[in-house]
Motif scaffolding. Structure first.
Motif, PDB file in Angstrom:
ATOM      1  N   LEU A 235       0.862  -1.173   0.000  1.00 21.25           N
ATOM      2  CA  LEU A 235       0.000   0.000   0.000  1.00 21.25           C
ATOM      3  C   LEU A 235       0.901   1.225   0.000  1.00 21.25           C
ATOM      4  CD1 LEU A 235      -2.652  -0.931   2.741  1.00 21.25           C
ATOM      5  CD2 LEU A 235      -2.722  -1.423   0.287  1.00 21.25           C
ATOM      6  N   ILE A 236       0.591   2.191  -0.830  1.00 25.29           N
ATOM      7  CA  ILE A 236       1.429   3.387  -0.951  1.00 25.29           C
ATOM      8  C   ILE A 236       0.570   4.606  -0.656  1.00 25.29           C
ATOM      9  CG2 ILE A 236       2.972   4.714  -2.442  1.00 25.29           C
ATOM     10  CD1 ILE A 236       3.117   2.039  -4.165  1.00 25.29           C
ATOM     11  N   LEU A 237       0.839   5.221   0.488  1.00 26.94           N
ATOM     12  CA  LEU A 237       0.142   6.444   0.885  1.00 26.94           C
ATOM     13  C   LEU A 237       0.906   7.645   0.358  1.00 26.94           C
ATOM     14  CD1 LEU A 237      -0.457   5.430   4.592  1.00 26.94           C
ATOM     15  CD2 LEU A 237      -2.290   5.903   2.965  1.00 26.94           C
TER      16      LEU A 237
ATOM     17  N   ASP B  56       5.417  -3.436   7.186  1.00 21.24           N
ATOM     18  CA  ASP B  56       6.537  -3.551   6.242  1.00 21.24           C
ATOM     19  C   ASP B  56       6.090  -3.378   4.799  1.00 21.24           C
ATOM     20  OD1 ASP B  56       8.252  -4.023   8.354  1.00 21.24           O
ATOM     21  OD2 ASP B  56       8.113  -6.202   8.188  1.00 21.24           O
ATOM     22  N   ALA B  57       4.783  -3.511   4.559  1.00 18.70           N
ATOM     23  CA  ALA B  57       4.252  -3.396   3.199  1.00 18.70           C
ATOM     24  C   ALA B  57       3.421  -2.131   3.021  1.00 18.70           C
ATOM     25  CB  ALA B  57       3.415  -4.627   2.862  1.00 18.70           C
ATOM     26  N   ILE B  58       3.626  -1.152   3.902  1.00 15.17           N
ATOM     27  CA  ILE B  58       2.959   0.143   3.778  1.00 15.17           C
ATOM     28  C   ILE B  58       4.029   1.218   3.632  1.00 15.17           C
ATOM     29  CG2 ILE B  58       1.385   1.821   4.811  1.00 15.17           C
ATOM     30  CD1 ILE B  58       0.178  -0.473   6.438  1.00 15.17           C
ATOM     31  N   ASP B  59       4.038   1.879   2.505  1.00 15.28           N
ATOM     32  CA  ASP B  59       5.034   2.912   2.233  1.00 15.28           C
ATOM     33  C   ASP B  59       4.373   4.279   2.145  1.00 15.28           C
ATOM     34  OD1 ASP B  59       7.046   1.065   2.154  1.00 15.28           O
ATOM     35  OD2 ASP B  59       7.244   1.040  -0.031  1.00 15.28           O
TER      36      ASP B  59
ATOM     37  N   GLU C 230      -0.162  -1.723  -4.879  1.00 18.32           N
ATOM     38  CA  GLU C 230       0.694  -2.546  -5.744  1.00 18.32           C
ATOM     39  C   GLU C 230       0.320  -4.017  -5.561  1.00 18.32           C
ATOM     40  OE1 GLU C 230       5.290  -2.112  -6.095  1.00 18.32           O
ATOM     41  OE2 GLU C 230       4.897  -3.741  -4.674  1.00 18.32           O
ATOM     42  N   PHE C 231       0.321  -4.769  -6.667  1.00 15.98           N
ATOM     43  CA  PHE C 231      -0.101  -6.157  -6.642  1.00 15.98           C
ATOM     44  C   PHE C 231       1.045  -7.100  -7.018  1.00 15.98           C
ATOM     45  CE2 PHE C 231      -3.870  -3.592  -7.277  1.00 15.98           C
ATOM     46  CZ  PHE C 231      -4.749  -4.125  -6.340  1.00 15.98           C
ATOM     47  N   ALA C 232       0.811  -8.390  -6.776  1.00 16.43           N
ATOM     48  CA  ALA C 232       1.859  -9.392  -6.946  1.00 16.43           C
ATOM     49  C   ALA C 232       2.357  -9.479  -8.380  1.00 16.43           C
ATOM     50  CB  ALA C 232       1.333 -10.757  -6.489  1.00 16.43           C
TER      51      ALA C 232
END
Length: 303
Positions: free
Chosen positions: A92-94, A153-156, A170-172
């Motif tokens: 996830l990109i904020l 760790d997967a949130i930027d 973002e997806f796999a």
């Protein structure tokens, strides 16, 4: 209309669709009441979720209520995730505007007027200052973790000064979905109320002659963003302490009692003093909130 906390809770229990825009942790009881009554909660009060995350999520599970986020960034993520399998999400990109000090190296002598001069959004004093320190973005990281169950760790966070891309998923398979539009809060508010339908409205976006830029946030100049990740990972009472301490510190800055740079110091010292405690009820959260405010006020008074 409601004339006190008890009447607010009663309204939240009886209305099928509840919009919670109460400022601060005072919105927590109404959020819990709505969710444990099985109602849909359009949540604009991020502090209630940040401070009382486990309590809010337990209420939703207990009563079958549903949270639809109103914040522009989380509404963007929510919309990008419609029809998607969460197991295929890799990030996830904020997005963050970067506030008024994105390009300013020395923040030691920031004035109140400078901190309140947000380049994109017109907001209240606390949230405007929180945006300038990136504290608001730290809250949003915690909120995204709680809303969507994605690891920290997967949130930027990415700085996007134009505030046109409101967030991305973002997806796999390497693809990314972005929610794009003019910075207009009427869009996420309307979507939260009409979801899953879309009603006419909003400004048409003109793609011509647009330049969109993105850059990494500076964790050294904006330490509250890193503290937000740390508090979120610590869990329990840590986010509630961070929220309460920030509110006290920001008000002290507004009142001219501390410097801008002391906001982060007060929050960090409050987190250290309070430690991490379990929170299971609304009463637990409100008790932590009160104690954290007292600790932060004591620190601010000694600065």
């Amino acid at each position: 209309y409601a004339r006190g906390p008890e009447e607010l809770e009663e309204l939240a229990r009886t209305a099928a669709d509840v919009v919670n825009g109460i400022v601060g942790s005072a919105g927590l009881p109404a959020s819990v009441a709505a969710l444990e009554s099985g109602n849909r909660l359009a949540l604009a009060n991020k502090e209630s979720l940040v401070a009382g995350g486990p309590v809010v999520l337990a209420a939703a599970e207990r009563g079958g209520g549903e949270i639809v986020p109103v914040d522009s960034e989380h509404s963007a993520l929510f919309q990008c995730l419609q029809g998607e399998d969460l197991s295929s999400v890799t990030r996830l990109i904020l997005t963050a505007s970067g506030g008024p000090f994105r390009d300013r190296a020395d923040l030691s002598d920031v004035t109140l007027g400078e901190a309140l001069a947000h380049p994109t959004w017109n907001m209240g004093p606390r949230i405007t200052i929180d945006s300038s320190t990136l504290m608001n973005k730290a809250f949003e990281v915690i909120e995204a973790h709680l809303l969507f169950g994605i690891s920290y760790d997967a949130i930027d966070v990415v700085v996007h000064p134009q505030s046109i891309v409101h967030s991305m998923v973002e997806f796999a398979d390497g693809s990314t979905k972005a929610h794009v539009g003019e910075p207009d809060m009427r869009v996420p508010i309307q979507y939260a109320i009409t979801y899953p339908d879309r009603a006419p409205g909003g400004e048409r976006f003109d793609w011509s002659d647009r330049t969109l830029t993105f850059e990494k946030p500076d964790f050294d100049r904006f330490p509250l963003l890193g503290l937000g990740y740390d508090a979120g990972r610590a869990g329990g009472s840590a986010p509630a302490t961070m929220n309460a301490a920030d509110e006290i510190a920001v008000q002290a800055f507004i009142d001219g009692r501390i410097s801008y740079g002391m906001i982060a110091t007060i929050v960090e010292m409050s987190l250290e003093r309070m430690g991490v405690q379990a929170i299971d009820t609304v009463a637990d959260v409100l008790a932590i909130d009160t104690e954290s405010r007292n600790v932060a006020a004591e620190i601010a008074g000694s600065c």
